[in-house]
Design a protein around this motif. Structure first.
Motif, PDB file in Angstrom:
ATOM      1  N   VAL A 227       0.819  -1.198   0.000  1.00 31.40           N
ATOM      2  CA  VAL A 227       0.000   0.000   0.000  1.00 31.40           C
ATOM      3  C   VAL A 227       0.865   1.265   0.000  1.00 31.40           C
ATOM      4  O   VAL A 227       1.949   1.286   0.568  1.00 31.40           O
ATOM      5  CB  VAL A 227      -0.943   0.016   1.225  1.00 31.40           C
ATOM      6  N   VAL A 228       0.375   2.252  -0.711  1.00 33.58           N
ATOM      7  CA  VAL A 228       0.921   3.597  -0.579  1.00 33.58           C
ATOM      8  C   VAL A 228      -0.210   4.415   0.024  1.00 33.58           C
ATOM      9  O   VAL A 228      -1.250   4.586  -0.601  1.00 33.58           O
ATOM     10  CB  VAL A 228       1.339   4.182  -1.944  1.00 33.58           C
ATOM     11  N   SER A 229      -0.040   4.850   1.250  1.00 38.77           N
ATOM     12  CA  SER A 229      -1.152   5.492   1.944  1.00 38.77           C
ATOM     13  C   SER A 229      -0.899   6.979   2.105  1.00 38.77           C
ATOM     14  O   SER A 229       0.114   7.504   1.647  1.00 38.77           O
ATOM     15  CB  SER A 229      -1.342   4.851   3.312  1.00 38.77           C
ATOM     16  N   ASN A 230      -1.829   7.633   2.752  1.00 37.92           N
ATOM     17  CA  ASN A 230      -1.642   9.027   3.122  1.00 37.92           C
ATOM     18  C   ASN A 230      -1.560   9.963   1.914  1.00 37.92           C
ATOM     19  O   ASN A 230      -0.806  10.919   1.895  1.00 37.92           O
ATOM     20  CB  ASN A 230      -0.364   9.140   3.967  1.00 37.92           C
TER      21      ASN A 230
ATOM     22  N   ILE B  99       1.117  12.898   0.901  1.00 38.41           N
ATOM     23  CA  ILE B  99       1.773  12.821  -0.403  1.00 38.41           C
ATOM     24  C   ILE B  99       0.855  13.521  -1.401  1.00 38.41           C
ATOM     25  O   ILE B  99      -0.309  13.162  -1.512  1.00 38.41           O
ATOM     26  CB  ILE B  99       1.944  11.353  -0.831  1.00 38.41           C
ATOM     27  N   PRO B 100       1.369  14.517  -2.123  1.00 41.07           N
ATOM     28  CA  PRO B 100       0.495  15.187  -3.095  1.00 41.07           C
ATOM     29  C   PRO B 100      -0.040  14.165  -4.104  1.00 41.07           C
ATOM     30  O   PRO B 100       0.726  13.359  -4.626  1.00 41.07           O
ATOM     31  CB  PRO B 100       1.425  16.187  -3.784  1.00 41.07           C
ATOM     32  N   PRO B 101      -1.344  14.181  -4.360  1.00 43.15           N
ATOM     33  CA  PRO B 101      -1.955  13.172  -5.234  1.00 43.15           C
ATOM     34  C   PRO B 101      -1.264  13.038  -6.595  1.00 43.15           C
ATOM     35  O   PRO B 101      -1.034  11.917  -7.057  1.00 43.15           O
ATOM     36  CB  PRO B 101      -3.380  13.672  -5.395  1.00 43.15           C
TER      37      PRO B 101
ATOM     38  N   LYS C 269      -3.869  16.253   0.311  1.00 38.12           N
ATOM     39  CA  LYS C 269      -3.203  17.561   0.267  1.00 38.12           C
ATOM     40  C   LYS C 269      -2.092  17.715   1.291  1.00 38.12           C
ATOM     41  O   LYS C 269      -1.042  18.260   1.013  1.00 38.12           O
ATOM     42  CB  LYS C 269      -4.225  18.664   0.514  1.00 38.12           C
TER      43      LYS C 269
END
Lengths: 482, 320
Positions: B280-283, B289-291, B286
């Motif tokens: 998973v890459v979470s968080n 992690i910038p989308p 804004k």
């Protein structure tokens, strides 16, 4: 996760300090590791620095009063590589810095370029006086002390030619100041005065002193000069610079705005005070006013008003700083064209969006024209790094707009074929780089983030490492003009 | 009571408190910013310095029979300087975390500001769970929608197992409409935060598609699942047989952010896939992690998964 070891990568860094009186080298190894949690985008940081080798302290080889002996320096470096058991090709980062009065020698610039080619394909920082003070403060332990205690701490690095003062509070640099204060400003030969450097000549005249070449080294004016230097340092630290001190100032006046609480001395003069080196420099009798200056500082009443903190490194503070503190690691999500690296000595042009994308884009072209005029005034195709600062929060379509604008303005360069070099203040480097590629940019793209740079800095960007980051050295200033 | 109304009132009170403070010269505390909190909490809340002579000064009384000790002359005497040092130190610490630290207290309770802010963030979190993703977004990104076996939100929360299965119609629909056996299948779902999808999906998705395009990786037909759970990717994997599934799903909202998105990735997920093979890459939001950057990073991560033919712990092992 028993037995799970996060992957580490090691790089070798060299630090070479060519100072007014001494030259020294250190070789160190940095361990890089992903410090972000496993569910996050990786963040690669230097987690450990290990000193592999410290050279003895050599006398800086000079051809004459105004020229450094390049071959002599190279010989020293090569012999030290051999003693350390490393090849020049092993070195991936590091800095050569030419400090103090040596930086004003005719061939200083030539030397750094020569060395960066010949003794290791590493990055080169030619320090100016401010950067020198900063590097010394990091090497001496002042920075760590200020960070740990939160006290306003000044590092005073006094070598042969200059005293570089840097003031830190936690990790914040409050200010710097450089003075013509050093051991070699008056030299002796057979117990008579052999040379007096121009700023000291001026000082003597200003104070109506009669010291001349050929006088004995026990002339009372010598103590006067050393005491004056110590007093002058005191006044600079207290920010009470008087008219008579200005002759000793190199560049700007002290510019910190909080009172200094603690002081640390590093550099050759500090070695005279603390004598930390186990093996004395082979050629200890430098035959100059260094000893007297150290004594004057130690007996100066007013200096005792501050807490004296013993440095972790004395004479090696600058080389340690150069070898271990100048390299930064970029963010892990970046876009670089591997074939274009390393990129050396490119100026940084900062463009601020002031939080408005549209307004920022509208004025971008004009600013880039300016940048080209500044950095490429001879139309030789000198490239530059565009530093995009103060962007608002942006979405994908904004990034596309930004990329389009960048492609357009980069065509304005005299040599538009050159790679597009971008540094982002915010974490958008990978997406912007990829967007430029997706738009079929005809140039190569190097787009990195998480690097602290500012307008007018110079940058070196090293080769991409396994961890997909690049080492970067930012040079706050290049050579002094004096 | 009407939820909307409560929220409006709370907001009004918070704003009122704030505007009071702005007019008051509150030295040194003006720039405390709570950056990451959900959007409803507009701007920074500042704290009043305690008045010089508080009216309701609290005094402590000895309730036991023991004689009260004479007030000794030993006052704790933190000099002016040390106080400001401490405050500075707390400010430094505050910058390093979005948590509610150094907010002070009134007696044994949080201050009104802190409490209201807390309530507001909590309400935002609840709203995120019960909210819906606007059709417009799905339409813009050309995502068709399918359902899990869950009937409504209540059941979704009570029965995670049903959120891990596609409804019969959904299975038919994706079989019919989706490319079979692509390299990468992108799936999106509101999960526990519709707000996360609303705020971030477009940027992550477009950036991801561009990144995969640059890398020359073929993608299947993306779609949106209403009320899905992460392990739903196993069944989707079974039906569509992709090499990699990447699932963009709203995270369980917290008090720091109610609009955080996660990207779950798995190499050849099939029914029976073990959790250790998921990653998973979470968080992604804004304040995290910038989308757009997350999308760009996911592309290269997928490239790595395809190269090693593994994900999760297996990928770490293979990478060595």
């Amino acid at each position: 996760m028993a037995g799970f070891q996060p992957k580490k990568e090691a790089i070798i860094s060299a630090g070479i300090d060519i100072g007014t009186s001494t030259t020294k080298i250190i070789i160190s190894r940095f361990s890089l590791m992903n410090v972000a949690g496993s569910t996050h985008v990786p963040r690669i940081e230097i987690v450990d620095k290990e000193i592999l080798y410290k050279s003895p302290i050599f006398r800086t080889p000079l051809q004459d009063a105004t020229t450094i002996d390049i071959k002599g320096v190279e010989l020293i470096i090569r012999s030290q590589y051999e003693d350390a058991g490393i090849q020049s090709s092993d070195i991936e980062t590091g800095a050569v810095i030419i400090t103090g009065e040596t930086a004003t020698k005719q061939n200083a610039r030539e030397i750094v370029h020569y060395l960066s080619r010949e003794v290791g394909d590493f990055l080169v920082a030619a320090a100016g006086p401010d950067l020198e003070g900063i590097i010394a403060a990091k090497g001496s332990g002042t920075y760590d002390y200020a960070l740990k205690t939160g006290r306003v701490t000044a590092n005073i690095d006094i070598g042969g030619g200059t005293a570089n003062i840097a003031v830190y509070k936690r990790d914040k640099l409050l200010g710097t100041c450089t003075m013509h204060v050093g051991g070699r400003l008056i030299e002796f030969k057979d117990s008579t005065v052999m040379s007096i450097s121009p700023p000291i000549e001026q000082l003597l005249k200003q104070e109506n002193k009669s010291l001349r070449l050929g006088d004995t080294n026990r002339h009372p004016d010598i103590k006067f000069i050393a005491d004056f230097m110590a007093d002058s340092i005191t006044r600079v630290l207290a920010k009470e610079v008087k008219a008579e001190d200005e002759v000793l100032l190199l560049g700007h006046k002290p510019n910190w705005n909080e009172p200094v609480e603690a002081i640390m001395f590093s550099g050759g003069i500090s070695e005279c005070m603390y004598e930390q080196e186990i093996t004395r420099p082979s050629d200890i009798s430098y035959n100059d006013i260094g000893k007297q200056l150290a004594a004057s500082l130690q007996s100066n009443r007013r200096l005792t008003e501050w807490d004296w903190i013993e440095p972790e490194e004395t004479v090696r503070a600058t080389v340690l700083g150069a070898g271990t503190q100048t390299t930064e690691i970029s963010g892990a999500t970046i876009q670089v064209a591997p074939d274009e690296l390393p990129v050396k000595n490119v100026p940084v042009y900062k463009y601020s969006f002031h939080g408005h994308l549209e307004k920022g884009l509208a004025a971008l072209g004009q600013s880039i024209k300016e940048a080209i005029n500044i950095y490429d005034s001879f139309q030789e195709g000198q490239n530059f790094v565009l530093y995009l600062a103060d962007l608002p929060y942006v979405g994908f379509k904004d990034i596309q707009k930004l990329a389009r604008a960048i492609l357009q303005v980069m065509e304005l360069r005299h040599d538009p074929e050159q790679p597009i070099l971008l540094v982002m203040q915010m974490d958008y480097a990978k997406v912007l780089g990829q967007t430029l590629l997706a738009m079929n940019a005809r140039q190569s793209v190097i787009c990195i983030d998480q690097i602290n740079v500012d307008h007018g800095d110079y940058m070196d960007i090293g080769r991409a490492l396994q961890s997909e980051v690049v080492p970067v050295i930012v040079k706050t200033l290049t050579f002094h003009s004096s | 009571m009407n939820e909307q109304l409560i929220q409006t009132i709370t907001k009004l009170v918070v704003e009122k408190l704030k505007s009071n403070e702005v007019s008051q010269p509150s030295a040194g505390t003006a720039d405390v910013q709570i950056k990451l909190h959900s959007k409803q909490a507009t701007g920074a809340l500042t704290e009043l310095p305690p008045p010089e002579n508080p009216n309701g000064k609290v005094t402590f009384h000895q309730t036991t029979s023991a004689k009260p000790e004479k007030k000794s002359a030993v006052h704790p005497q933190p000099a002016e300087k040390t106080i400001s040092k401490q405050e500075e130190f707390i400010e430094e610490l505050k910058k390093k975390t979005p948590s509610r630290i150094g907010v002070g207290r009134a007696g044994s309770r949080p201050k009104t500001n802190t409490w209201l802010q807390f309530r507001l963030d909590h309400a935002a979190a609840v709203d995120a769970v019960y909210g819906e993703v606007p059709d417009k977004i799905l339409h813009q990104l050309d995502l068709f929608q399918v359902q899990t076996r869950v009937k409504d939100k209540e059941e979704y929360i009570r029965r995670p197992d049903l959120g891990r299965k596609l409804s019969d119609e959904a299975k038919e629909l994706i079989k019919k409409r989706c490319a079979f056996s692509p390299s990468v299948q992108i799936v999106t779902s509101n999960g526990l935060s519709a707000k996360a999808i609303e705020e971030n999906l477009e940027d992550v998705y477009l950036s991801l598609v561009q990144s995969l395009g640059n890398l020359g990786i073929e993608t299947g037909t993306p779609f949106y699942v209403d009320k899905g759970r992460v392990a739903l990717m196993d069944e989707i994997g079974d039906v569509l047989q992709p090499d990699v599934v990447v699932m963009l799903i709203g995270e369980r909202p917290g008090l720091v952010s109610a609009e955080s998105l996660s990207a779950y990735l798995c190499y050849q997920p099939r029914i029976g896939t073990i959790e250790a093979d998921r990653m998973v890459v979470s968080n992604i939001h804004k304040g995290g992690i910038p989308p757009v950057e997350a999308g760009a990073y996911l592309g290269t991560l997928i490239q790595k998964i395809l190269k090693y033919e593994a994900s999760g712990v297996s990928l770490v092992k293979k990478e060595g």
